[in-house]
Write a protein that holds these residues in place. Structure first.
Motif, mmCIF file in Angstrom:
data_model
loop_
_atom_site.group_PDB
_atom_site.id
_atom_site.type_symbol
_atom_site.label_atom_id
_atom_site.label_comp_id
_atom_site.label_asym_id
_atom_site.label_seq_id
_atom_site.Cartn_x
_atom_site.Cartn_y
_atom_site.Cartn_z
ATOM 1 N N THR A 25 0.887 -1.180 0.064
ATOM 2 C CA THR A 25 0.051 0.051 -0.228
ATOM 3 C C THR A 25 0.741 1.360 0.070
ATOM 4 N N SER A 26 0.483 2.262 -0.726
ATOM 5 C CA SER A 26 1.407 3.334 -1.025
ATOM 6 C C SER A 26 1.316 4.297 0.441
ATOM 7 N N THR A 27 2.466 4.924 0.558
ATOM 8 C CA THR A 27 2.620 5.606 1.754
ATOM 9 C C THR A 27 1.603 6.599 2.183
ATOM 10 N N GLY A 28 1.206 7.288 1.143
ATOM 11 C CA GLY A 28 -0.003 8.285 1.426
ATOM 12 C C GLY A 28 -1.461 7.788 1.910
ATOM 13 N N LEU A 29 -1.531 6.383 1.073
ATOM 14 C CA LEU A 29 -2.801 5.668 1.427
ATOM 15 C C LEU A 29 -2.651 5.201 2.800
ATOM 16 N N ALA A 30 -1.655 4.771 3.079
ATOM 17 C CA ALA A 30 -1.346 3.957 4.373
ATOM 18 C C ALA A 30 -1.497 5.085 5.254
ATOM 19 N N VAL A 31 -1.199 6.454 5.291
ATOM 20 C CA VAL A 31 -1.321 7.529 6.625
ATOM 21 C C VAL A 31 -2.689 7.538 6.668
ATOM 22 N N VAL A 32 -3.532 7.685 5.300
ATOM 23 C CA VAL A 32 -5.027 8.043 5.467
ATOM 24 C C VAL A 32 -5.688 6.763 6.165
ATOM 25 N N LEU A 33 -5.262 5.608 6.020
ATOM 26 C CA LEU A 33 -5.911 4.530 6.733
ATOM 27 C C LEU A 33 -5.561 4.561 8.138
ATOM 28 N N VAL A 34 -4.485 4.922 8.396
ATOM 29 C CA VAL A 34 -3.877 4.516 9.739
ATOM 30 C C VAL A 34 -4.901 5.868 10.532
ATOM 31 N N LEU A 35 -4.859 7.005 10.070
ATOM 32 C CA LEU A 35 -5.817 8.014 10.565
ATOM 33 C C LEU A 35 -7.065 7.555 10.841
ATOM 34 N N LEU A 36 -7.900 6.998 9.798
ATOM 35 C CA LEU A 36 -8.714 6.521 9.924
ATOM 36 C C LEU A 36 -9.265 5.346 10.875
ATOM 37 N N LEU A 37 -8.207 4.367 11.015
ATOM 38 C CA LEU A 37 -8.228 3.456 12.036
ATOM 39 C C LEU A 37 -8.173 4.066 13.529
ATOM 40 N N ILE A 38 -7.456 5.043 13.625
ATOM 41 C CA ILE A 38 -7.317 5.428 15.124
ATOM 42 C C ILE A 38 -8.762 5.875 15.801
ATOM 43 N N PRO A 39 -9.481 6.619 15.113
ATOM 44 C CA PRO A 39 -10.887 6.765 15.773
ATOM 45 C C PRO A 39 -11.947 5.445 15.776
ATOM 46 N N GLY A 40 -11.371 4.723 14.642
ATOM 47 C CA GLY A 40 -12.132 3.541 14.307
ATOM 48 C C GLY A 40 -11.943 2.519 15.574
ATOM 49 N N VAL A 41 -10.766 2.392 16.204
ATOM 50 C CA VAL A 41 -10.456 1.596 17.316
ATOM 51 C C VAL A 41 -11.101 2.228 18.564
ATOM 52 N N PHE A 42 -10.938 3.363 18.663
ATOM 53 C CA PHE A 42 -11.609 3.974 20.026
ATOM 54 C C PHE A 42 -13.183 3.819 19.882
ATOM 55 N N TRP A 43 -13.768 3.642 18.582
ATOM 56 C CA TRP A 43 -15.238 3.286 18.500
ATOM 57 C C TRP A 43 -15.524 2.177 19.099
ATOM 58 N N LEU A 44 -14.726 1.060 19.145
ATOM 59 C CA LEU A 44 -14.904 -0.297 19.434
ATOM 60 C C LEU A 44 -14.881 -0.269 21.038
ATOM 61 N N THR A 45 -15.949 0.215 21.502
ATOM 62 C CA THR A 45 -16.101 0.237 23.098
ATOM 63 C C THR A 45 -17.093 -0.665 23.599
ATOM 64 N N SER A 46 -18.093 -1.034 22.734
ATOM 65 C CA SER A 46 -19.320 -1.791 23.229
ATOM 66 C C SER A 46 -18.950 -3.235 23.141
ATOM 67 N N SER A 47 -19.776 -3.982 23.655
ATOM 68 C CA SER A 47 -19.439 -5.436 23.532
ATOM 69 C C SER A 47 -19.711 -6.133 22.157
ATOM 70 N N PRO A 48 -20.767 -5.651 21.595
ATOM 71 C CA PRO A 48 -21.187 -6.210 20.061
ATOM 72 C C PRO A 48 -19.988 -6.063 19.115
ATOM 73 N N SER A 49 -19.247 -4.655 19.388
ATOM 74 C CA SER A 49 -18.319 -4.348 18.360
ATOM 75 C C SER A 49 -17.095 -5.151 18.905
ATOM 76 N N ILE A 50 -16.689 -5.339 19.865
ATOM 77 C CA ILE A 50 -15.608 -6.054 20.309
ATOM 78 C C ILE A 50 -15.534 -7.706 19.799
ATOM 79 N N ILE A 51 -16.947 -8.119 20.109
ATOM 80 C CA ILE A 51 -17.212 -9.400 19.819
ATOM 81 C C ILE A 51 -17.113 -9.635 18.226
ATOM 82 N N GLY A 52 -17.709 -8.500 17.516
ATOM 83 C CA GLY A 52 -17.593 -8.604 16.088
ATOM 84 C C GLY A 52 -16.294 -8.650 15.282
ATOM 85 N N VAL A 53 -15.253 -7.884 15.931
ATOM 86 C CA VAL A 53 -13.911 -7.831 15.621
ATOM 87 C C VAL A 53 -13.116 -9.184 15.613
ATOM 88 N N ALA A 54 -13.547 -9.935 17.077
ATOM 89 C CA ALA A 54 -13.007 -11.066 17.500
ATOM 90 C C ALA A 54 -13.539 -12.180 16.406
#
Length: 415
Positions: free
Chosen positions: A94-123
């Motif tokens: 993955t290109s460096t620019g796209l990787a930076v964008v994806l990481v910036l999107l993943l950071i709030p996405g990970v903090f979004w996973l605070t409920s039990s259904p979301s954690i179970i869904g990722v697992a």
């Protein structure tokens, strides 16, 4: 490469290494957004539509599908150009620019996973991809060309070969010529263990091999386990300190342990993390499924036996334990009102009232049973609100009760 089913920690590590080496490649054509679903479908021989449906369902189930899709977009390589003389396209990261964008999107996405259904869904999503590669990892991989088999010897009698002059042949050995230019085999030589040629009948036995030296043991990288456990404990304590609920703090610790196991699979270490992740995961699921109420109070028991309303606190709270209100000796006159309540995460709340006082009570249990005077309820979400004016009817003071437990029972009776 063929899929090999192994058991235990070694099989888990081998599957992860195999997945990383042959992870799906996002195609140039056929992908809707990033090509993650098309890459998984092509790699494992399944319909990409089914993969897209799975991502949509995971998105509905707490938003886990968005995080999983962004993660796949980040780590799956992209289909490149064909090299001269090759039929397989290259794998471009993955290109460096796209990787930076994806990481910036993943950071709030990970903090979004605070409920039990979301954690179970990722697992469940990561577990499904692991099982998919473990069982169908041989699909979508070009087999390695094998060398042609050696020609089988021609059966039947062979013509005799004349012996060259001045060629000494060991006793009992068929004579052959040494003329290599004519493609003929040289005379058979005795093995090293029979230099005098005394036992030609046993020359076809393999040479006695020296005992192999024991291979040096790989150093056990225990620092991976220790460092990951320390980081998991620190992350969970920090999450609890900033106000995260117990199941969220445990889920964060479990995520750190999972990252440690993935890293350990490539660094050849961290097997001890499996034993730590099992109880942490079980405890996280238990705290997420079982309603435990508010855990900001203390653990223990309270027994409230007041004689005047000034001796009663407005609220009592316990994370685990019990609260007993014995109000049978409470002195409350007409026109006075007492408001109190209790919140217990895991345990019981019991109230004993005088016979003539007016009472307005709310009795609730997220998981358990409730008995509020003559009304009862049990199961999940039991909630009863009752107004009882006592044996003498209205008058004689008023008590307002708000009684809630997470898991346990609530009982209100007159003494």
């Amino acid at each position: 490469m063929s899929s090999t089913k192994l058991s235990g920690a070694a099989g888990f590590e081998d599957t992860l290494r195999s997945f990383w080496a042959t992870r799906p490649v996002r195609p140039r054509r056929g992908g809707k957004l990033g090509g993650v679903s098309a890459a998984i479908g092509t790699r494992y021989g399944i319909d990409p539509i089914l993969v897209r449906v799975a991502f949509v369902l995971a998105t509905i189930y707490g938003g886990a599908g968005v995080v999983l899709y962004l993660l796949g977009w980040l780590v799956f390589p992209k289909e490149g150009d064909l090299l001269p003389g090759s039929t397989e396209p290259t794998r471009e990261p993955t290109s460096t620019g796209l990787a930076v964008v994806l990481v910036l999107l993943l950071i709030p996405g990970v903090f979004w996973l605070t409920s039990s259904p979301s954690i179970i869904g990722v697992a469940l999503g990561l577990g499904a991809l692991y099982l998919l590669h473990r069982n169908y990892g041989d699909r979508g991989v070009t087999p390695t060309a094998t060398a042609p088999a050696a020609a089988a010897p021609v059966a039947g009698p062979q013509p005799a070969v004349p012996v060259a002059e001045n060629t000494w042949v060991y006793p009992g050995v068929a004579s052959t010529t040494t003329n290599a230019a004519q493609g003929e085999q040289p005379p058979q030589q005795p093995p090293a263990w029979d230099p005098l040629g005394a036992a030609p009948f046993a020359w076809d036995l393999p040479e006695p091999s020296e005992p192999e030296e024991p291979q040096p043991q790989r150093p056990k990288r225990r620092w991976i386990t220790i460092a990951t456990l320390a980081l998991a404990a620190f992350a969970s304590v920090l999450a609890a300190a900033i106000g995260a609920r117990p199941e969220s703090a445990l889920a964060i610790a479990l995520a750190v342990l999972g990252l440690g196991m993935i890293g350990g699979a490539f660094l050849r270490g961290g097997r001890g993390l499996i034993g730590a992740a099992i109880p942490v995961g079980a405890l996280a699921v238990a705290t997420a499924v079982l309603p435990m109420g508010d855990f900001t109070g203390n653990m223990g028991s309270d027994e409230v036996r007041p004689t005047s309303i000034e001796n009663v606190l407005p609220h009592y709270q316990r994370s685990a334990g019990s609260v007993l209100f014995d109000l049978r000796n409470l002195q409350i006159t007409d026109g006075q009102e007492l408001r109190t309540g209790a919140n217990v995460g895991l345990g019981d709340v019991t109230v004993q009232l005088p016979p003539n006082v007016d009472v307005t009570a709310r009795c609730a249990s997220q998981l358990g049973d409730v008995r509020c005077f003559n009304d009862t309820a049990d199961g999940r979400g039991a909630d009863i609100s009752v107004t009882d004016q006592g044996e003498d009817g209205p008058g004689g003071g008023h008590i307002v009760l708000d009684l809630v437990v997470g898991t346990g029972s609530v009982e209100v009776t007159r003494g």
